[in-house]
Design a protein around this motif. Structure first.
Motif, PDB file in Angstrom:
ATOM      1  N   GLY A 232       0.847  -1.196   0.000  1.00 43.78           N
ATOM      2  CA  GLY A 232       0.000   0.000   0.000  1.00 43.78           C
ATOM      3  C   GLY A 232       0.871   1.229   0.000  1.00 43.78           C
ATOM      4  O   GLY A 232       1.995   1.218   0.519  1.00 43.78           O
ATOM      5  N   ALA A 233       0.374   2.317  -0.579  1.00 47.42           N
ATOM      6  CA  ALA A 233       1.192   3.514  -0.767  1.00 47.42           C
ATOM      7  C   ALA A 233       0.447   4.743  -0.271  1.00 47.42           C
ATOM      8  O   ALA A 233      -0.748   4.709   0.044  1.00 47.42           O
ATOM      9  N   LEU A 238      -5.629   1.880  -3.332  1.00 50.94           N
ATOM     10  CA  LEU A 238      -5.555   0.501  -3.791  1.00 50.94           C
ATOM     11  C   LEU A 238      -4.486  -0.262  -3.013  1.00 50.94           C
ATOM     12  O   LEU A 238      -3.413   0.284  -2.719  1.00 50.94           O
ATOM     13  N   ILE A 239      -4.781  -1.508  -2.699  1.00 53.47           N
ATOM     14  CA  ILE A 239      -3.788  -2.434  -2.153  1.00 53.47           C
ATOM     15  C   ILE A 239      -3.454  -3.424  -3.265  1.00 53.47           C
ATOM     16  O   ILE A 239      -4.340  -4.116  -3.776  1.00 53.47           O
ATOM     17  N   SER A 240      -2.201  -3.477  -3.638  1.00 53.34           N
ATOM     18  CA  SER A 240      -1.768  -4.334  -4.743  1.00 53.34           C
ATOM     19  C   SER A 240      -1.201  -5.634  -4.197  1.00 53.34           C
ATOM     20  O   SER A 240      -0.515  -5.640  -3.162  1.00 53.34           O
ATOM     21  N   VAL A 241      -1.484  -6.718  -4.884  1.00 52.54           N
ATOM     22  CA  VAL A 241      -0.976  -8.048  -4.537  1.00 52.54           C
ATOM     23  C   VAL A 241      -0.031  -8.481  -5.653  1.00 52.54           C
ATOM     24  O   VAL A 241      -0.395  -8.460  -6.836  1.00 52.54           O
ATOM     25  N   PHE A 257      -7.106  -4.455  -4.487  1.00 51.18           N
ATOM     26  CA  PHE A 257      -8.341  -4.236  -3.743  1.00 51.18           C
ATOM     27  C   PHE A 257      -8.528  -2.731  -3.583  1.00 51.18           C
ATOM     28  O   PHE A 257      -7.584  -2.012  -3.216  1.00 51.18           O
ATOM     29  N   THR A 258      -9.738  -2.258  -3.838  1.00 52.83           N
ATOM     30  CA  THR A 258     -10.027  -0.844  -3.708  1.00 52.83           C
ATOM     31  C   THR A 258     -10.560  -0.546  -2.315  1.00 52.83           C
ATOM     32  O   THR A 258     -11.315  -1.341  -1.728  1.00 52.83           O
TER      33      THR A 258
END
Length: 663
Positions: A232-233, A238-241, A257-258
């Motif tokens: 996460g930034a 958004l959380i990126s996988v 994931f939003t």
């Protein structure tokens, strides 16, 4: 577990103890470190670092275990023997100045301090689960590997071109993830980059591994191929996988994931098999909790929505007021992997509650009353300084020592309702009665032209140094009266002397006018506090910068004075010579002209050439060559005056034959 990150985005750092989640470490805005018992035991420890105002806490992390050598020492005390079975009792505290503190929860004291690795703010700390080493990253762009036993730097390398904001260690302990603007996977043995991932436009503040491997299990244990991790930034909803693939080419995120806002706290329960869903608990900046359940079985181009969103609010039943939201600060999964520990409220009076949530509902709102459900209360601190309540017979002469409370004067009692309003029929106290209760002599007030001031330059100076307020410091340092400077410095407490010297040293490097004022303050400090400064063991490094600055200024002053003297001497000599000579009456005619013989011979040859051109004398080419040879011989030999005379007289009757004879 809460992740460290950027100050303006994240709430104060907090961290749950691993595995059992029995303890919660929380840092307040004033720099105090509080350790709470999540099982309802209240405040267990409170630690105030000595430099909590200047070196505030930026991140927290629990040690992954204790060595066997320390287990016999725990049996010496009964209090330690009770908690001896808990392997997580060491808390690492990252500070804004680059140092790392190791605080023992069982002993209740500072165990060691790690310095020399970073010179700027520490952003994240991670403990290795096997060898007990400590890894930290900072805004100085470097990653440091510490030896926790010796408290020394084992290895240090540059992690990114910008600030390194977050770290995470792989489950097998062989790889390290670091994040700034890009995410890099490092080999801990060789300190080389294994993979790079780019997908966030801002600084990454959250990293966490997901221990999900392919069902075949063909990869060896040390090979991270097939592992997943999330990121996460800042200012990114958004959380990126990501998946660490076997190809060396840079790959994009597998899925994302939003969220409603930027994530500030992330915790997960990893799936033990590929078919079991992964559970995520994400707390956002707006105080909402998002629960996500997903099976990692492929790539998704569109962002996925959370499974459930949780909010906490007040009931709003008191007085008909509207419900108010209560922000959730952090969340963590319990060991049973079904219930959650929620931290909500404020950092001064936090509430920790264990809840079981059903994720089949998309939105859940928990109604809580902070005043009634607050079970974790902090006892009033015990102090030796008592504040007495005096009667009208007692007269207070001085307000007391700065920093201590003065005696409270008994005020005239006025009957009030429980809601704070006066009863009907009660007389309101006049201004004279109120001033009399405050014990202010009106005659002195009128003679001095105003109310007595409760603050002074010394109090303002201490406040400005502790808060680093430039407005207060500028107001104090603008004074030019030597007596006022001496009185202010003499009333300073001893703990403010060194910060004052550092502030004066910084201002000496500015404008020359400011430096002129700072010298007066330095002189007063060294004269009035020389005895205190001489007792400091680290006086030389404390005053090293000031000494070097003054030494360089003195050396430069000597050179400038020499240059000034030389320039002044030259200017005065030029001015004196201009006055003695009148430059306007200069005679431009030369009184004497000197010409060399070669110039006369050249002029004679030019005259002969003009005469020959007037007579239209033509000669053959051979004769012309002979004459040129003769002319050259005449110029070389100066012992034949007759031939020069003939040439001057223009005697041209000589034929070529005679010329050859003469030659």
């Amino acid at each position: 577990m809460a992740t460290g990150g950027v100050r303006e985005l994240h709430p104060p750092p907090c961290a749950f103890s691993p595995r059992g989640r029995e303890l919660l470490a929380l840092s307040g805005p004033d720099g105090r470190i509080q350790v709470w018992d999540t099982r309802g035991g209240g405040l267990k420890r409170e630690y105030v670092p000595s430099a909590h105002l200047s070196a505030t806490c930026t991140c927290l992390a629990w040690a992954q275990g204790r060595t066997d050598k320390e287990s016999p020492q725990k049996k010496k005390r009964k209090s330690e023997a009770v908690d001896g079975d808990k392997p997580y009792d060491l808390l690492s505290i990252g500070t804004a100045t680059g140092s790392i503190l190791l605080y023992s929860i069982i002993k209740g004291e500072l165990q060691s301090k790690l310095v020399g690795g970073h010179d700027r703010r520490v952003n994240c700390i991670r403990w290795h689960q096997d060898n007990g080493h400590l890894y930290s990253c900072s805004e100085d762009k470097h990653i440091v590997e510490w030896n926790a036993q010796t408290c020394k730097v084992k290895c240090k390398w540059k992690g990114d071109a910008v600030s390194v904001s977050c770290l995470c260690i792989s489950p097998d302990g062989k790889m390290l993830l670091s994040a700034g603007r890009t995410i890099k996977l490092w080999d801990l043995e060789t300190k080389e980059i294994y993979r790079q991932f780019t997908g966030h436009s801002t600084a990454v503040t959250s990293l966490m591994f997901m221990t999900v491997r392919p069902s075949q299990g063909s990869q060896p244990l040390h090979d991270p191929t097939g592992l997943y991790f999330l990121s996460g930034a800042v200012h990114d909803r958004l959380i990126s996988v990501w998946q660490i693939r076997s190809e060396k080419k840079e790959k994009s995120a597998v899925l994302s994931f939003t969220l409603t806002e930027t994530p500030v706290s992330i915790d997960l329960t990893p799936s033990e098999s590929k078919e079991e869903p992964l559970k995520l608990a994400v707390v956002c900046r707006d105080g909402q909790l998002h629960l996500i359940e997903h099976v990692l079985n492929g790539n998704y181009k569109k962002p996925l929505m959370p499974t459930c969103t949780v909010q906490i609010a007040t009931s709003g039943s008191d007085g008909g007021s509207t419900p108010k939201p209560i922000p959730i600060l952090a969340a963590s999964f319990c060991p049973d992997r079904q219930s959650l520990l929620l931290l909500y409220g404020s950092t001064m009076q936090p509430v920790i509650e264990k809840v079981v949530l059903k994720t089949n509902e998309p939105h859940i709102c928990l109604i809580r009353d902070i005043q009634k459900t607050l079970t974790l209360r902090k006892d009033m601190p015990v102090t030796k300084v008592k504040t007495p309540v005096v009667t009208s017979d007692v007269q207070v002469l001085v307000p007391g020592i700065p920093g201590h409370s003065a005696a409270i004067k008994s005020a005239p009692s006025v009957a009030l309702k429980p809601d704070g309003k006066r009863k009907p029929g009660d007389k309101e106290a006049s201004i004279a009665d109120r001033l009399g209760a405050m014990d202010i002599d009106m005659a002195k007030v009128e003679s001095k032209g105003g109310l007595p001031q409760t603050d002074s330059f010394a109090v303002l100076l201490v406040q400005g140094l502790e808060s680093s307020d430039a407005n207060i410091l500028n107001k104090v340092f603008q004074t030019k009266k030597d007596s006022l400077i001496k009185n202010t410095v003499s009333r300073l407490p001893v703990y403010a002397v060194i910060p004052l010297v550092h502030e004066l040293t910084k201002r000496l490097q500015g404008h020359p006018y400011s430096a002129l004022l700072m010298v007066r303050w330095l002189k007063a400090v060294f004269v009035l506090h020389a005895s205190y400064l001489s007792t400091l063991p680290d006086l030389v490094p404390q005053l090293g910068m000031l000494y070097q600055l003054m030494e360089s200024r003195v050396k430069t002053l000597q050179k400038l004075s020499r240059l000034h003297g030389k320039l002044y001497l030259l200017i005065t000599q030029v001015a004196a010579s201009e006055k003695s000579q009148d430059l306007t009456d200069l005679n431009q005619k030369a009184k004497l002209v000197y010409e060399e013989e070669s110039s006369e011979e050249e002029s004679d040859e030019e005259m002969i050439a003009e005469r020959e051109s007037d007579d239209n004398w033509e000669e053959e080419e051979g004769e012309t060559e002979n004459k040129e040879d003769e002319t050259s011989e005449e110029e070389e030999s100066e012992e034949e005056p007759d031939m020069n005379v003939d040439k001057v007289n223009g005697d041209s009757d000589l034929d070529p034959g005679n010329e050859s004879e003469e030659e």
